[in-house]
Design a protein around this motif. Structure first.
Motif, mmCIF file in Angstrom:
data_model
loop_
_atom_site.group_PDB
_atom_site.id
_atom_site.type_symbol
_atom_site.label_atom_id
_atom_site.label_comp_id
_atom_site.label_asym_id
_atom_site.label_seq_id
_atom_site.Cartn_x
_atom_site.Cartn_y
_atom_site.Cartn_z
ATOM 1 N N HIS A 144 9.147 11.120 11.615
ATOM 2 C CA HIS A 144 9.634 11.163 10.018
ATOM 3 C C HIS A 144 10.001 9.968 9.482
ATOM 4 O O HIS A 144 9.740 9.987 8.043
ATOM 5 C CB HIS A 144 10.618 12.388 9.707
ATOM 6 C CG HIS A 144 9.792 13.786 9.862
ATOM 7 N ND1 HIS A 144 9.330 14.316 8.856
ATOM 8 C CD2 HIS A 144 9.651 14.661 10.860
ATOM 9 C CE1 HIS A 144 8.632 15.717 9.259
ATOM 10 N NE2 HIS A 144 8.844 15.682 10.496
ATOM 11 N N CYS A 145 10.476 9.051 10.121
ATOM 12 C CA CYS A 145 10.884 7.757 9.473
ATOM 13 C C CYS A 145 9.592 7.183 9.313
ATOM 14 O O CYS A 145 9.439 6.314 8.399
ATOM 15 C CB CYS A 145 11.756 7.008 10.535
ATOM 16 S SG CYS A 145 12.005 5.303 9.956
ATOM 17 N N MET A 146 8.618 7.380 10.037
ATOM 18 C CA MET A 146 7.223 6.695 9.892
ATOM 19 C C MET A 146 6.490 7.295 8.663
ATOM 20 O O MET A 146 5.963 6.465 7.870
ATOM 21 C CB MET A 146 6.364 6.945 11.267
ATOM 22 C CG MET A 146 6.743 6.199 12.519
ATOM 23 S SD MET A 146 6.800 4.341 12.107
ATOM 24 C CE MET A 146 8.652 4.100 11.761
ATOM 25 N N TRP A 147 6.707 8.694 8.203
ATOM 26 C CA TRP A 147 6.309 9.254 7.167
ATOM 27 C C TRP A 147 7.019 8.356 6.041
ATOM 28 O O TRP A 147 6.209 8.048 4.766
ATOM 29 C CB TRP A 147 6.733 10.496 6.888
ATOM 30 C CG TRP A 147 6.492 11.180 5.721
ATOM 31 C CD1 TRP A 147 5.184 11.521 5.251
ATOM 32 C CD2 TRP A 147 7.308 11.377 4.556
ATOM 33 N NE1 TRP A 147 5.235 12.103 3.956
ATOM 34 C CE2 TRP A 147 6.630 11.691 3.458
ATOM 35 C CE3 TRP A 147 8.552 10.745 4.164
ATOM 36 C CZ2 TRP A 147 7.176 12.113 2.172
ATOM 37 C CZ3 TRP A 147 9.230 10.947 2.798
ATOM 38 C CH2 TRP A 147 8.324 11.662 2.079
ATOM 39 N N GLY A 148 8.143 8.062 5.938
ATOM 40 C CA GLY A 148 8.809 7.229 5.068
ATOM 41 C C GLY A 148 8.360 5.739 4.688
ATOM 42 O O GLY A 148 8.118 5.431 3.649
ATOM 43 N N VAL A 149 7.849 5.153 5.981
ATOM 44 C CA VAL A 149 7.179 3.960 5.762
ATOM 45 C C VAL A 149 5.906 3.950 5.088
ATOM 46 O O VAL A 149 5.574 3.081 4.224
ATOM 47 C CB VAL A 149 6.947 3.471 7.302
ATOM 48 C CG1 VAL A 149 6.088 2.059 7.224
ATOM 49 C CG2 VAL A 149 8.231 2.962 7.981
ATOM 50 N N GLY A 150 5.014 5.262 5.596
ATOM 51 C CA GLY A 150 3.860 5.405 4.675
ATOM 52 C C GLY A 150 4.006 5.725 3.258
ATOM 53 O O GLY A 150 3.125 5.054 2.340
ATOM 54 N N ALA A 151 5.080 6.508 3.022
ATOM 55 C CA ALA A 151 5.416 6.713 1.577
ATOM 56 C C ALA A 151 5.657 5.592 0.827
ATOM 57 O O ALA A 151 5.675 5.488 -0.483
ATOM 58 C CB ALA A 151 6.394 7.890 1.441
ATOM 59 N N THR A 152 6.583 4.658 1.526
ATOM 60 C CA THR A 152 6.840 3.180 0.927
ATOM 61 C C THR A 152 5.659 2.383 0.649
ATOM 62 O O THR A 152 5.577 1.655 -0.436
ATOM 63 C CB THR A 152 7.887 2.630 1.565
ATOM 64 O OG1 THR A 152 8.945 3.617 1.791
ATOM 65 C CG2 THR A 152 8.356 1.340 1.024
ATOM 66 N N LEU B 271 1.262 7.949 -4.443
ATOM 67 C CA LEU B 271 0.159 7.515 -5.297
ATOM 68 C C LEU B 271 -0.223 7.834 -6.459
ATOM 69 O O LEU B 271 -0.122 6.924 -7.419
ATOM 70 C CB LEU B 271 -1.111 7.586 -4.207
ATOM 71 C CG LEU B 271 -1.464 6.353 -2.944
ATOM 72 C CD1 LEU B 271 -2.974 6.801 -2.614
ATOM 73 C CD2 LEU B 271 -1.233 5.097 -3.646
ATOM 74 N N LEU B 272 0.005 9.091 -6.701
ATOM 75 C CA LEU B 272 -0.238 9.781 -7.770
ATOM 76 C C LEU B 272 0.952 8.960 -8.961
ATOM 77 O O LEU B 272 0.455 8.764 -10.094
ATOM 78 C CB LEU B 272 -0.302 11.350 -7.933
ATOM 79 C CG LEU B 272 -0.358 11.790 -9.182
ATOM 80 C CD1 LEU B 272 -1.857 11.593 -9.568
ATOM 81 C CD2 LEU B 272 -0.312 13.627 -9.013
ATOM 82 N N GLY B 273 2.128 9.172 -8.578
ATOM 83 C CA GLY B 273 3.163 8.807 -9.198
ATOM 84 C C GLY B 273 3.046 7.408 -9.726
ATOM 85 O O GLY B 273 3.555 6.877 -10.954
ATOM 86 N N SER B 274 2.835 6.525 -8.856
ATOM 87 C CA SER B 274 2.564 5.090 -9.043
ATOM 88 C C SER B 274 1.412 4.794 -9.893
ATOM 89 O O SER B 274 1.459 3.677 -10.655
ATOM 90 C CB SER B 274 2.574 4.248 -7.873
ATOM 91 O OG SER B 274 1.445 4.614 -7.063
#
Length: 393
Positions: A130-138, A22-25
């Motif tokens: 950890h794939c779900m983490w990637g989904v959240g980060a996306t 979020l911060l980066g975007s």
């Protein structure tokens, strides 16, 4: 009930990823409002990282005292409160204050959940989580983009994420009885179900470091996260400045690195049904090495893209499999303490190594990007092999 708790843990991992990008975007909009230099994003990031390091090192003590369920609920509540604070903030320095509970909450939940899954579930669940983490980060940047494109401010993006975190906190509170009914993979009681008076004392940092293999696994984790974050931060600049790829195309290529990690973790979940954690880590390291070599090859742009995707695919199994193998290497009773220092090492690697390459790129040459990754990879391979030798039972 086991499946219900697992579903809640999956949601928690998506939630972990939501705020990470979020911060980066949002920063291009935020820093102009705050009237501060663009570099001040580093201040916020460092405060959050420092909080995660501190809370990771305390995770063993907190989990033994409260249990994973309560630590997770409290940590997510802290993160939700911090994000809610972000959503109402119009001052950079107030934002810095809200970054403190944000970091403290993120570190505790990360270490506690990873240890719980390592103890209670098979390796494929760790990869898929950890794939779900990637989904959240996306999803996080998309939610922020939805807010900004809809005529709202960056505060609204943080508000949407905080509401999702508050809802998750409610789910976690209602799920607390489920956490005490699980047994670990070997059938041994763990901190959530063992009577308080039978639990051993939490280990100090000095005691943890003296455990055979602890220093090696800390350095292994440090190197992995240094590779991941350096690739994330500098791949686009390397492709643009050295390979001559246009900036817009380079940015899209760099995004493929994270897609490689997310897709790779989904695939890894199936591969772990055939290979054990040590074999998965070695496979991932080999694919990273191949990806770095491919990036060094001359030729059309597609070669560089293939190299980046390969590095992402190689990174995919390493992080979850190192965590999942921790109880096997160090025992269930010490796994929370070890995972806590692993998380702290990861955050230190994330903080220090990408800026270090920035200095190298600035004062020597950005062409050293693949060499830098390869040096970190070789050190990680050496540390992992030493860990395996020292902790094989």
């Amino acid at each position: 009930m086991t499946h219900l708790l697992l579903a809640i843990i999956y949601l928690a991992f998506i939630s972990l990823g939501l705020p990470d990008a979020l911060l980066g975007s949002a920063w291009p909009t935020m820093y102009t409002e705050f009237n501060v230099p663009v570099s001040y994003a580093g201040i916020i990031s460092m405060i959050i990282s420092l909080g995660t390091i501190i809370s990771s090192l305390q995770s063993d003590r907190m989990t033994r005292k409260l249990g994973t369920g309560k630590v997770t609920a409290i940590s997510v509540a802290m993160t939700a409160a911090a994000l809610l604070g972000f959503s109402f903030t119009h001052s950079f320095w107030i934002l810095c204050l809200w970054a403190v509970p944000y970091g403290l909450g993120a570190g505790s939940v990360d270490a506690a959940l990873n240890n719980y899954v390592a103890l209670h579930y098979k390796s494929h669940h760790m990869s898929w989580l950890h794939c779900m983490w990637g989904v959240g980060a996306t999803l996080g940047p998309y939610i922020m983009g939805f807010a900004l494109s809809g005529g709202k401010t960056w505060n609204s993006g943080y508000l949407y994420i905080s509401v999702l975190q508050i809802v998750l906190t409610a789910f976690l509170i209602f799920s607390l009885p489920l956490w005490t009914k699980q047994k670990n993979r070997t059938g041994v009681q763990t901190s959530d179900d063992a009577p308080k008076d039978t639990r051993s004392k939490p280990l100090t940092l000095a005691e943890i470091i003296r455990i055979p293999g602890a220093k090696e696994v800390m350095l292994c984790f440090f190197c992995y996260c240094a590779i991941e974050q350096t690739a994330s931060l500098w791949a686009s600049s390397y492709l643009n400045l050295f390979k001559g790829i246009p900036a817009e195309t380079a940015a899209r290529f760099a995004g493929m690195f994270f897609i490689g990690i997310t897709v790779g973790r989904a695939i890894s979940g199936f591969v772990t049904m055939k290979l054990n954690d040590v074999q998965m880590i070695r496979l991932g390291q080999a694919i990273i090495a191949a990806g770095i070599v491919v990036m060094l090859l001359p030729g059309p742009d597609i070669i560089s893209l293939a190299g980046l995707i390969m590095i992402g695919l190689g990174c995919a199994p390493v992080y979850p499999c190192i965590i999942h193998s921790t109880p096997d290497h160090f025992g269930a009773e010490r796994s929370q303490a070890i995972i806590g220092v692993q998380m702290a090492s990861a955050y230190i690697g994330t903080c220090l190594m990408p800026p270090l390459f920035g200095l190298i790129a600035n004062h020597i040459s950005i062409t050293l990007f693949p060499v830098y990754l390869m040096v970190l990879l070789i050190l990680m391979i050496v540390m992992h092999e030493l860990l395996t030798k020292k902790t094989v039972h």
